[in-house]
Design a protein around this motif. Structure first.
Motif, PDB file in Angstrom:
ATOM      1  N   GLN A  96      -5.980  -6.797  -3.994  1.00 27.15           N
ATOM      2  CA  GLN A  96      -7.023  -6.458  -4.856  1.00 27.15           C
ATOM      3  C   GLN A  96      -8.580  -6.447  -4.481  1.00 27.15           C
ATOM      4  O   GLN A  96      -9.252  -5.868  -4.398  1.00 27.15           O
ATOM      5  CB  GLN A  96      -6.786  -7.016  -6.619  1.00 27.15           C
ATOM      6  CG  GLN A  96      -5.533  -6.178  -7.077  1.00 27.15           C
ATOM      7  CD  GLN A  96      -5.684  -4.754  -6.921  1.00 27.15           C
ATOM      8  OE1 GLN A  96      -6.424  -4.111  -7.525  1.00 27.15           O
ATOM      9  NE2 GLN A  96      -4.175  -4.193  -6.670  1.00 27.15           N
ATOM     10  N   ALA A  97      -8.423  -7.790  -4.022  1.00 27.41           N
ATOM     11  CA  ALA A  97      -9.917  -8.286  -3.610  1.00 27.41           C
ATOM     12  C   ALA A  97     -10.506  -7.479  -2.307  1.00 27.41           C
ATOM     13  O   ALA A  97     -11.713  -7.095  -2.182  1.00 27.41           O
ATOM     14  CB  ALA A  97     -10.006  -9.703  -3.164  1.00 27.41           C
ATOM     15  N   LEU A  98      -9.366  -7.293  -1.401  1.00 24.51           N
ATOM     16  CA  LEU A  98     -10.030  -6.734   0.027  1.00 24.51           C
ATOM     17  C   LEU A  98     -10.141  -5.077  -0.497  1.00 24.51           C
ATOM     18  O   LEU A  98     -11.105  -4.641   0.283  1.00 24.51           O
ATOM     19  CB  LEU A  98      -8.788  -6.797   1.023  1.00 24.51           C
ATOM     20  CG  LEU A  98      -8.525  -8.193   1.405  1.00 24.51           C
ATOM     21  CD1 LEU A  98      -7.246  -8.272   2.643  1.00 24.51           C
ATOM     22  CD2 LEU A  98      -9.829  -8.481   2.320  1.00 24.51           C
ATOM     23  N   SER A  99      -9.256  -4.559  -1.195  1.00 23.87           N
ATOM     24  CA  SER A  99      -9.396  -3.253  -1.594  1.00 23.87           C
ATOM     25  C   SER A  99     -10.873  -2.965  -2.495  1.00 23.87           C
ATOM     26  O   SER A  99     -11.680  -2.057  -2.088  1.00 23.87           O
ATOM     27  CB  SER A  99      -8.358  -3.023  -2.697  1.00 23.87           C
ATOM     28  OG  SER A  99      -7.044  -3.007  -1.908  1.00 23.87           O
ATOM     29  N   GLU A 100     -11.353  -3.876  -3.122  1.00 26.11           N
ATOM     30  CA  GLU A 100     -12.573  -3.704  -3.806  1.00 26.11           C
ATOM     31  C   GLU A 100     -13.752  -3.818  -2.987  1.00 26.11           C
ATOM     32  O   GLU A 100     -14.756  -3.131  -3.019  1.00 26.11           O
ATOM     33  CB  GLU A 100     -12.769  -4.792  -5.146  1.00 26.11           C
ATOM     34  CG  GLU A 100     -11.830  -4.773  -6.162  1.00 26.11           C
ATOM     35  CD  GLU A 100     -11.881  -5.795  -7.106  1.00 26.11           C
ATOM     36  OE1 GLU A 100     -12.633  -6.690  -6.694  1.00 26.11           O
ATOM     37  OE2 GLU A 100     -11.195  -5.681  -8.042  1.00 26.11           O
ATOM     38  N   GLN A 101     -13.493  -4.548  -1.832  1.00 25.31           N
ATOM     39  CA  GLN A 101     -14.621  -4.518  -0.998  1.00 25.31           C
ATOM     40  C   GLN A 101     -14.479  -3.842   0.464  1.00 25.31           C
ATOM     41  O   GLN A 101     -15.065  -3.895   1.441  1.00 25.31           O
ATOM     42  CB  GLN A 101     -14.566  -6.114  -0.318  1.00 25.31           C
ATOM     43  CG  GLN A 101     -14.970  -7.308  -1.516  1.00 25.31           C
ATOM     44  CD  GLN A 101     -14.889  -8.502  -0.731  1.00 25.31           C
ATOM     45  OE1 GLN A 101     -14.417  -8.934   0.442  1.00 25.31           O
ATOM     46  NE2 GLN A 101     -14.779  -9.612  -1.723  1.00 25.31           N
ATOM     47  N   ASN A 102     -13.379  -2.774   0.009  1.00 25.50           N
ATOM     48  CA  ASN A 102     -13.401  -1.817   1.127  1.00 25.50           C
ATOM     49  C   ASN A 102     -13.003  -2.564   2.726  1.00 25.50           C
ATOM     50  O   ASN A 102     -13.426  -2.115   3.530  1.00 25.50           O
ATOM     51  CB  ASN A 102     -14.305  -0.833   1.260  1.00 25.50           C
ATOM     52  CG  ASN A 102     -14.512  -0.031   0.047  1.00 25.50           C
ATOM     53  OD1 ASN A 102     -13.622   0.464  -0.301  1.00 25.50           O
ATOM     54  ND2 ASN A 102     -15.942   0.337  -0.293  1.00 25.50           N
ATOM     55  N   ALA A 103     -12.166  -3.648   2.291  1.00 25.85           N
ATOM     56  CA  ALA A 103     -12.093  -4.455   3.587  1.00 25.85           C
ATOM     57  C   ALA A 103     -10.446  -4.500   3.922  1.00 25.85           C
ATOM     58  O   ALA A 103     -10.260  -5.167   4.836  1.00 25.85           O
ATOM     59  CB  ALA A 103     -12.578  -5.764   3.481  1.00 25.85           C
ATOM     60  N   LEU A 104      -9.693  -3.761   3.042  1.00 32.87           N
ATOM     61  CA  LEU A 104      -8.329  -3.641   3.369  1.00 32.87           C
ATOM     62  C   LEU A 104      -8.015  -2.688   4.407  1.00 32.87           C
ATOM     63  O   LEU A 104      -7.780  -1.635   4.466  1.00 32.87           O
ATOM     64  CB  LEU A 104      -7.718  -3.413   2.191  1.00 32.87           C
ATOM     65  CG  LEU A 104      -6.112  -3.416   2.185  1.00 32.87           C
ATOM     66  CD1 LEU A 104      -5.616  -4.876   2.394  1.00 32.87           C
ATOM     67  CD2 LEU A 104      -5.543  -2.942   0.788  1.00 32.87           C
ATOM     68  N   SER A 105      -7.860  -3.516   5.772  1.00 34.04           N
ATOM     69  CA  SER A 105      -7.457  -2.474   7.031  1.00 34.04           C
ATOM     70  C   SER A 105      -5.927  -2.249   7.034  1.00 34.04           C
ATOM     71  O   SER A 105      -5.373  -2.871   6.022  1.00 34.04           O
ATOM     72  CB  SER A 105      -7.891  -3.469   7.959  1.00 34.04           C
ATOM     73  OG  SER A 105      -7.223  -4.348   8.473  1.00 34.04           O
ATOM     74  N   GLU A 106      -5.578  -1.140   7.777  1.00 34.72           N
ATOM     75  CA  GLU A 106      -4.264  -0.971   7.729  1.00 34.72           C
ATOM     76  C   GLU A 106      -3.345  -2.038   8.227  1.00 34.72           C
ATOM     77  O   GLU A 106      -2.101  -2.361   7.548  1.00 34.72           O
ATOM     78  CB  GLU A 106      -3.894   0.268   8.739  1.00 34.72           C
ATOM     79  CG  GLU A 106      -2.508   0.736   8.552  1.00 34.72           C
ATOM     80  CD  GLU A 106      -2.230   2.036   9.914  1.00 34.72           C
ATOM     81  OE1 GLU A 106      -1.148   2.237   9.931  1.00 34.72           O
ATOM     82  OE2 GLU A 106      -3.411   2.610  10.034  1.00 34.72           O
ATOM     83  N   PRO A 107      -3.632  -2.949   9.313  1.00 32.94           N
ATOM     84  CA  PRO A 107      -2.556  -3.987   9.649  1.00 32.94           C
ATOM     85  C   PRO A 107      -2.627  -5.032   8.374  1.00 32.94           C
ATOM     86  O   PRO A 107      -1.907  -5.726   8.283  1.00 32.94           O
ATOM     87  CB  PRO A 107      -3.670  -4.434  10.780  1.00 32.94           C
ATOM     88  CG  PRO A 107      -4.298  -3.384  11.378  1.00 32.94           C
ATOM     89  CD  PRO A 107      -4.756  -2.611  10.188  1.00 32.94           C
ATOM     90  N   ALA A 108      -3.865  -5.326   7.859  1.00 32.91           N
ATOM     91  CA  ALA A 108      -3.802  -6.252   6.868  1.00 32.91           C
ATOM     92  C   ALA A 108      -2.887  -5.897   5.445  1.00 32.91           C
ATOM     93  O   ALA A 108      -2.351  -6.483   4.937  1.00 32.91           O
ATOM     94  CB  ALA A 108      -5.154  -6.467   6.049  1.00 32.91           C
ATOM     95  N   GLN A 109      -2.879  -4.305   5.179  1.00 30.68           N
ATOM     96  CA  GLN A 109      -2.183  -3.993   4.363  1.00 30.68           C
ATOM     97  C   GLN A 109      -0.833  -3.941   4.483  1.00 30.68           C
ATOM     98  O   GLN A 109       0.376  -4.255   3.972  1.00 30.68           O
ATOM     99  CB  GLN A 109      -2.382  -2.415   4.184  1.00 30.68           C
ATOM    100  CG  GLN A 109      -1.709  -1.533   2.922  1.00 30.68           C
ATOM    101  CD  GLN A 109      -1.729  -2.281   1.655  1.00 30.68           C
ATOM    102  OE1 GLN A 109      -2.851  -2.416   1.133  1.00 30.68           O
ATOM    103  NE2 GLN A 109      -0.668  -2.463   1.293  1.00 30.68           N
TER     104      GLN A 109
END
Length: 454
Positions: free
Chosen positions: A245-258
Motif C-alpha cells: 500500500q505504501a509503495l502504491s501511494e508513492q507511485n514507487a511500486l515497480s513491476e519487480p517489487a510487485q
C-alpha cells in the motif's frame, strides 16, 4: 490164615502176599495191631490230604476272587487312563498354540489341531495334503532352523529353550512367532515338544501403540510450533500488505517489487495452510457427530475438485446410490473425502478417469465410499506408510504428507475405517467404510446408474 491174608491184601497197599507173610510170622495179635496201626495211619494221611485239599481249594477260590478283583481294577484304571488321555488330547487340541511333538531326528510324531490350522492359515498345508506325521520339522518350517538346531541339546541336558521373536516367511506373508522347545521323556524314546505361537497381530498392535504414542507426542510438538509460527507469519503478511500500500501511494511500486511482494504473500498463505493442516492433525475436530447423508458430502467435495480435474483432462464418473444416514462429523468427513479426491487427481497429471461410487451393505450395516483412479499407482513399499504423518512421495513444496493421515484420523474417530489397494501403472482404489444408522433416503438415482460429474 491164608484166607485172612488174602482178604486183608484186598484193602491194603502192601498186597496179599506181604499180609500173609506178616500173619504167618507174627501171629494173630501182632497182625491185628499192625493192621490197625496201618489203617490208622492211612486214615490220618487221608484226613491230612483232605484238609490240605480244602485249604488248597480255599486258596484257589481266594486267588480267583482276587484275580477277578484285579481284573476289574485293571479295567477301571484302563478306562480312567483312556479318559485322561482323551481329556489331555482334547485340551491340547483346543489350546490356541500349535503343539508339535518330534522325535530325536526332528520328525513330527504328533501335532494338535491348532498346528494344522496354523499351517493352513500360512498356506503351508491344505485339507487334502498328506499328514504332518513323519515329516521333517526343518523341511516344513525351515525359517525355524535356529530352533531345530537346539533339538539335540534339549534332549541331552533336559533344559527348555525359549525363542521370543522369530520371523517366518510363508506364502500368506511374513509372520512373527514365539517358540518354546522342551524335552519330553518317555520310557521307550526321547522326544521334544515344540510350542509355536503366531504373535504377528500382537506385534502389529504393539507397533501401533508405539506409533500412537509417537503421534501424540508429535501432535503436541507440532501444535506448539504451529501456534508459535502463526504470529510471525501474521506479522509478515501484514507488513507485506502495508508495504504494498505504501509503495502504491508513492507511485514507487515497480513491476519487480510487485512480483516479489506477491511471491512473499503467496508463500505466507501457503505456510498458513500448512499450519492449519498441522493443527487439524494435532487437534482433531471436537464437533458433535450428527446423522449425515454421505452422498451430499461426496457431492460437495466433487464440486471443489471439478475444475482442477477438468484442467487435467480427468473424466469423473459417479454412481451415488441411496444410502442410510451415517452418524459423523460432516466437516471432518468432507475434508477426509476431499483429501483423498485431491490425491487421486494429483496422481493423474496426464489425465485419466476418476470413479466415485457409494454402496450400502444392509447385512453388515455399513456404507462404503469407493474412490478409484487410473493414475501411476503406489509402490508396494510405500503402501504401509501412506497414512503416516508427513510421509509424501511428492516433490518438495507440493505436499505436507498430512492429507491421508488427517483423513484416516477423521474416519476412525467416527467409527469407520479406510482401506487402500494399488497397482503400479494401473491406479489406486481407496474405500471408506462407515457404520450405517437409519434407512436410506429414496431421492437418489437407482443402483448402477453411472453419471458424469459436472
Amino acid at each position: 490164615m491164608a484166607v485172612l491174608g488174602a482178604a486183608f491184601g484186598l484193602g491194603c497197599p502192601l498186597g496179599g502176599e506181604v499180609a500173609g507173610a506178616l500173619l504167618a510170622k507174627a501171629g494173630w495179635v501182632d497182625f491185628a495191631f499192625l493192621t490197625w496201626r496201618m489203617w490208622y495211619e492211612l486214615a490220618g494221611a487221608v484226613t491230612v490230604l483232605t484238609a490240605l485239599g480244602a485249604v488248597v481249594g480255599h486258596l484257589l477260590d481266594e486267588i480267583a476272587a482276587h484275580s477277578e478283583q484285579l481284573e476289574c481294577r485293571v479295567r477301571e484304571r484302563t478306562k480312567e487312563l483312556q479318559a485322561l488321555t482323551e481329556f489331555t488330547e482334547a485340551v491340547l487340541h483346543r489350546i490356541p498354540s500349535a503343539v508339535l511333538v518330534t522325535n530325536g531326528q526332528g520328525r513330527i510324531v504328533w501335532a494338535n489341531q491348532s498346528a494344522f490350522r496354523l499351517l493352513r492359515e500360512w498356506h503351508l498345508a491344505t485339507d487334502g495334503s498328506p499328514s504332518l506325521l513323519g515329516q521333517s520339522g526343518l523341511t516344513l518350517l525351515p525359517d525355524l532352523s535356529a530352533v531345530w538346531a537346539q533339538l539335540a541339546s534339549v534332549l541331552k541336558d533336559g533344559q527348555v529353550r525359549a525363542f521370543a521373536r522369530l520371523p517366518v516367511n510363508t506364502p500368506s506373508g511374513r509372520k512373527t512367532v514365539r517358540c518354546t522347545l522342551a524335552p519330553l521323556r518317555r520310557p521307550d524314546a526321547d522326544e521334544a515338544v515344540l510350542i509355536v505361537d503366531d504373535i504377528t497381530s500382537e506385534e502389529q498392535w504393539q507397533q501401533q501403540l508405539v506409533q500412537s504414542e509417537k503421534l501424540a507426542a508429535l501432535g503436541q510438538l507440532s501444535a506448539g510450533i504451529a501456534h508459535e509460527l502463526r504470529n510471525p507469519l501474521s506479522a509478515i503478511s501484514t507488513a507485506t500488505y502495508c508495504l504494498t500500500q505504501a509503495l502504491s501511494e508513492q507511485n514507487a511500486l515497480s513491476e519487480p517489487a510487485q512480483r516479489y511482494l506477491t511471491v512473499i504473500q503467496r508463500n505466507v498463505e501457503r505456510a498458513q495452510r500448512i499450519i492449519t493442516s498441522v493443527l487439524a492433525f494435532a487437534r482433531p475436530s471436537q464437533a458433535e457427530a450428527v446423522p449425515t447423508d454421505l452422498n451430499e458430502l461426496v457431492d460437495a467435495a466433487l464440486d471443489i475438485i471439478a475444475k482442477e480435474a477438468e484442467r487435467r483432462n480427468i473424466v469423473i464418473r459417479t454412481a451415488l446410490t441411496p444410502l442410510p444416514l451415517v452418524r459423523c462429523r460432516p466437516d471432518a468427513i468432507k475434508q477426509a473425502v476431499l483429501n483423498i479426491l485431491l490425491n487421486a487427481v494429483q496422481a493423474m497429471p496426464d489425465g485419466g478417469t476418476l470413479t466415485v461410487c457409494t454402496e450400502h451393505d444392509a447385512i453388515a450395516k455399513q456404507v462404503r465410499l469407493i474412490i478409484a483412479d487410473t493414475g501411476h499407482g503406489i509402490p508396494p513399499e510405500h503402501l504401509q506408510r501412506i497414512f503416516d504423518p508427513f510421509f509424501t512421495t511428492k516433490p518438495p513444496g507440493e505436499g505436507t504428507g498430512l492429507g491421508l493421515s488427517i483423513a484416516r484420523t477423521a474416519i476412525e474417530a467416527d467409527g469407520g475405517r479406510i482401506l487402500v489397494e494399488s497397482e503400479i501403472g494401473k491406479g489406486s482404489v481407496f474405500t471408506i467404510v462407515l457404520p450405517a444408522e437409519v434407512p436410506a433416503p429414496m431421492h437418489r438415482e437407482p443402483v448402477g446408474a453411472w453419471m458424469a460429474h459436472r
